[in-house]
Design a protein around this motif. Structure first.
Motif, PDB file in Angstrom:
ATOM      1  N   GLY A 103       0.821  -1.193  -0.021  1.00  0.00           N
ATOM      2  CA  GLY A 103       0.063   0.133  -0.051  1.00  0.00           C
ATOM      3  C   GLY A 103       0.884   1.133  -0.243  1.00  0.00           C
ATOM      4  O   GLY A 103       1.963   0.970   0.310  1.00  0.00           O
ATOM      5  N   VAL A 104       0.123   2.333  -0.318  1.00  0.00           N
ATOM      6  CA  VAL A 104       0.952   3.673  -0.184  1.00  0.00           C
ATOM      7  C   VAL A 104       1.374   4.047   1.156  1.00  0.00           C
ATOM      8  O   VAL A 104       2.241   4.538   1.362  1.00  0.00           O
ATOM      9  N   SER A 105       0.454   3.356   2.037  1.00  0.00           N
ATOM     10  CA  SER A 105       0.621   3.666   3.625  1.00  0.00           C
ATOM     11  C   SER A 105       2.150   3.483   4.071  1.00  0.00           C
ATOM     12  O   SER A 105       2.922   4.063   4.708  1.00  0.00           O
ATOM     13  N   ILE A 108       4.429   5.880   2.465  1.00  0.00           N
ATOM     14  CA  ILE A 108       4.642   7.292   3.361  1.00  0.00           C
ATOM     15  C   ILE A 108       5.202   7.180   4.416  1.00  0.00           C
ATOM     16  O   ILE A 108       6.227   8.289   4.762  1.00  0.00           O
ATOM     17  N   TYR A 129      -4.675  13.713   4.513  1.00  0.00           N
ATOM     18  CA  TYR A 129      -5.138  12.596   4.679  1.00  0.00           C
ATOM     19  C   TYR A 129      -4.031  12.205   5.763  1.00  0.00           C
ATOM     20  O   TYR A 129      -2.720  12.409   6.049  1.00  0.00           O
ATOM     21  N   ILE A 175      -1.568  16.210  -1.661  1.00  0.00           N
ATOM     22  CA  ILE A 175      -2.260  15.076  -1.853  1.00  0.00           C
ATOM     23  C   ILE A 175      -3.351  15.822  -3.159  1.00  0.00           C
ATOM     24  O   ILE A 175      -4.368  16.419  -2.909  1.00  0.00           O
ATOM     25  N   ASN A 179      -7.740  13.876  -0.600  1.00  0.00           N
ATOM     26  CA  ASN A 179      -8.719  13.242   0.414  1.00  0.00           C
ATOM     27  C   ASN A 179      -8.366  14.152   1.747  1.00  0.00           C
ATOM     28  O   ASN A 179      -7.128  14.144   1.969  1.00  0.00           O
ATOM     29  N   ASP A 207       0.987  12.681  -3.166  1.00  0.00           N
ATOM     30  CA  ASP A 207       0.087  11.487  -3.160  1.00  0.00           C
ATOM     31  C   ASP A 207      -0.772  11.576  -4.023  1.00  0.00           C
ATOM     32  O   ASP A 207      -1.811  12.515  -4.131  1.00  0.00           O
ATOM     33  N   ILE A 209      -2.781   8.905  -5.348  1.00  0.00           N
ATOM     34  CA  ILE A 209      -3.459   7.553  -5.176  1.00  0.00           C
ATOM     35  C   ILE A 209      -4.950   7.717  -5.995  1.00  0.00           C
ATOM     36  O   ILE A 209      -5.277   6.677  -6.342  1.00  0.00           O
ATOM     37  N   TYR A 210      -5.332   8.796  -6.069  1.00  0.00           N
ATOM     38  CA  TYR A 210      -6.736   9.135  -6.630  1.00  0.00           C
ATOM     39  C   TYR A 210      -6.786   9.646  -7.837  1.00  0.00           C
ATOM     40  O   TYR A 210      -7.752  10.110  -8.784  1.00  0.00           O
ATOM     41  N   SER A 239      -5.304   0.508  -4.614  1.00  0.00           N
ATOM     42  CA  SER A 239      -6.217   0.399  -3.657  1.00  0.00           C
ATOM     43  C   SER A 239      -7.744   0.954  -4.005  1.00  0.00           C
ATOM     44  O   SER A 239      -8.848   0.222  -4.177  1.00  0.00           O
ATOM     45  N   LYS A 240      -7.678   2.217  -4.473  1.00  0.00           N
ATOM     46  CA  LYS A 240      -8.682   2.831  -5.042  1.00  0.00           C
ATOM     47  C   LYS A 240      -9.200   2.616  -6.323  1.00  0.00           C
ATOM     48  O   LYS A 240     -10.531   2.267  -6.713  1.00  0.00           O
ATOM     49  N   ARG A 248      -3.193  -4.585  -0.650  1.00  0.00           N
ATOM     50  CA  ARG A 248      -2.029  -3.676  -0.352  1.00  0.00           C
ATOM     51  C   ARG A 248      -0.838  -3.579  -1.509  1.00  0.00           C
ATOM     52  O   ARG A 248       0.022  -4.175  -1.286  1.00  0.00           O
ATOM     53  N   TYR A 333     -15.021  11.326  -1.623  1.00  0.00           N
ATOM     54  CA  TYR A 333     -15.212  11.882  -0.263  1.00  0.00           C
ATOM     55  C   TYR A 333     -15.677  13.347  -0.450  1.00  0.00           C
ATOM     56  O   TYR A 333     -15.370  14.087  -1.373  1.00  0.00           O
TER      57      TYR A 333
HETATM   58  N1  PLP Z   1      -3.142   8.315   0.562  1.00  0.00           N
HETATM   59  C1  PLP Z   1      -4.224   8.645   0.416  1.00  0.00           C
HETATM   60  C2  PLP Z   1      -4.534  10.116   0.108  1.00  0.00           C
HETATM   61  C3  PLP Z   1      -5.484   7.868   0.922  1.00  0.00           C
HETATM   62  O1  PLP Z   1      -6.630   8.531   1.037  1.00  0.00           O
HETATM   63  C4  PLP Z   1      -4.961   6.596   1.300  1.00  0.00           C
HETATM   64  C5  PLP Z   1      -6.011   5.634   1.836  1.00  0.00           C
HETATM   65  O2  PLP Z   1      -7.309   6.091   2.144  1.00  0.00           O
HETATM   66  C6  PLP Z   1      -3.785   6.190   1.269  1.00  0.00           C
HETATM   67  C7  PLP Z   1      -2.960   7.065   1.027  1.00  0.00           C
HETATM   68  C8  PLP Z   1      -3.404   4.634   1.408  1.00  0.00           C
HETATM   69  O3  PLP Z   1      -3.604   3.800   0.701  1.00  0.00           O
HETATM   70  P1  PLP Z   1      -3.009   2.353   0.503  1.00  0.00           P
HETATM   71  O4  PLP Z   1      -4.320   1.433   0.757  1.00  0.00           O
HETATM   72  O5  PLP Z   1      -2.425   2.423  -0.765  1.00  0.00           O
HETATM   73  O6  PLP Z   1      -2.216   2.045   1.681  1.00  0.00           O
END
Ligand code: PLP
Length: 405
Positions: A103-105, A108, A129, A175, A179, A207, A209-210, A239-240, A248, A333
């Motif tokens: 995951g990006v998490s 980060i 976020y 971001i 989000n 970031d 991700i969207y 993920s999205k 992940r 969101y």
């Molecule tokens: N970055 C942003 C802006 C997010 O909203 C999220 C998850 O909601 C993430 C990163 C984390 O995503 P991942 O599922 O890839 O860990």
């Protein structure tokens, strides 16, 4: 008796999207109360399925994925990410500049751990976020929040950013798409951020991700494409866009001028090796996922689920006296403003808890996104319109009589 406390490193680390309000909702659920969850951007439970070819790739490759991979990821996945960077005009990215992550998490946290010494500052948007603020803090840094302006489509306030840069500032996070606001930044605003980073020698962390969840024909620009002379870290994942949050699967790529960041990159390589590698089976889906760049997800088009749910929720919220919502351009969101004077609200978490207790609907308070005032909250509009209607009807009813003690 010896007792064990939380590490002091976590003293100021906060991630309220999964915080005390969620704990209370779980407690209520364990007592048999049905809770409508509008709190987390997890598409699968709302009936969004992963594309068939993604499932196919993962199941077909299970045996190939039994061993550890290179710590940055399998070559075919990193090549696909390099191609994606070319498509997004992100300059100077080779396979060695790409790190896959759980995951990006995970990335980060890694990106901040590798960079920050105690007291170093990182500019982070408000609202953000919240993992970004948490990751900066956990790494010993200080997250300095710059305001995104609701009156200007939730764009970053460039003057506010400028004012908050100090000799300790090492980088700026954006971001985009955002989000929790759903904002998508214009090229002009991105260029102004690049100019500030250029003047002050900042690393840009973007970031994105969207970036594949755009609506209304808006185009997404990667800030890295405007900064070939700077060092930029772009984060993205599936993920999205591919509705596989549970797999992940994310990545991070380093672009632009890497000569100024050799030491930092060495640190990232150590951290990447320390976790051995990301989920290998998930890496196997990246190539297939990124081969469909030109197909648009029809849930984002008029008549599609996300598009229609977005239109519904924005209208319904704006029809509730005391609420105002800016229409999101991407993601799923919305971050409405609440008239705190009218409802005597001084504590937004209490407002969200009161609503949860009375109407059994779970949302997240604005300060959970490092927004300073108690005057916002976030709704995830992944549920079907029937459920969003129930949520908005109950919110209208609740607010009608609500005065915070
Ligand atoms: N970055 C942003 C802006 C997010 O909203 C999220 C998850 O909601 C993430 C990163 C984390 O995503 P991942 O599922 O890839 O860990």
């Amino acid at each position: 008796m010896r007792t064990f406390n939380m590490s002091k490193k976590l003293d100021y680390v906060c991630y309220d999207v999964r915080g005390p309000v969620l704990e209370e909702a779980e407690r209520m659920r364990s007592q048999g109360i049905d809770i409508l969850r509008l709190n987390i951007g997890n598409p699968a439970p709302f009936g969004f399925d992963a594309p068939g070819e993604i499932i196919h790739e993962m199941t077909e490759n299970l045996h190939n994925a039994e061993g550890y991979s290179d710590s940055k990821g399998i070559l075919s996945a990193r090549e696909a990410i390099v191609n994606y960077c070319e498509y997004k005009k992100i300059p100077h990215v080779g396979v060695d500049d790409v790190y896959t992550g759980n995951g990006v998490s995970e990335l980060i946290v890694m990106a901040m751990q590798g960079l920050l010494d105690n007291g170093d500052e990182i500019l982070v948007p408000a609202p953000d976020y919240p993992l970004w603020t948490a990751a900066v803090t956990l790494a010993g840094g200080k997250a300095v929040h710059y305001i995104c302006d609701e009156q200007s489509e939730w764009y970053p306030d460039i003057q506010d950013i400028s004012k908050k840069i100090t000799p300790k500032t090492k980088g700026i996070v954006i971001i985009n798409p955002n989000n929790p606001t759903g904002a998508v930044y214009s090229v002009e605003i991105l260029e102004q951020i690049v100019e500030l980073a250029r003047q002050h020698g900042l690393i840009i962390f973007s970031d994105e991700i969207y970036d594949r969840l755009m609506m209304d024909g808006f185009q997404h620009t990667s800030i890295a494409s405007l900064a070939p002379d700077l060092f930029v870290v772009t984060l993205n994942g599936l993920s999205k866009s591919h509705k596989i949050a549970g797999f992940r699967c994310g990545w991070m790529c380093l672009s632009g001028d890497k000569s100024q960041a050799r030491g930092y990159i060495a640190g990232l390589n150590i951290l990447s090796s320390m976790r051995l590698c990301s989920n290998v089976q998930s890496q196997y889906v990246i190539k297939a996922a990124l081969s469909d760049i030109h197909t648009c997800d029809d849930t984002l088009l008029p008549g599609g689920r996300i598009y229609e749910q977005r239109d519904y929720i924005v209208k319904a919220l704006n029809n509730i006296p005391g609420l105002q919502a800016v229409k999101p351009k991407a993601a799923f969101y919305v971050f409405p403003r609440i008239d705190t004077k009218r409802f005597h609200i001084t504590d937004d978490e209490k407002f969200i808890l009161d609503f949860l207790h009375e109407k059994h609907i779970l949302m997240v308070h604005g300060r959970g996104f490092n927004w300073l005032m108690p005057d916002h909250f976030r709704i995830v509009y992944l549920p079907k319109i029937e459920e969003l209607k129930i949520a908005c009807d109950r919110l209208g009813d609740f607010l009608d009589g609500y005065r915070q003690a």
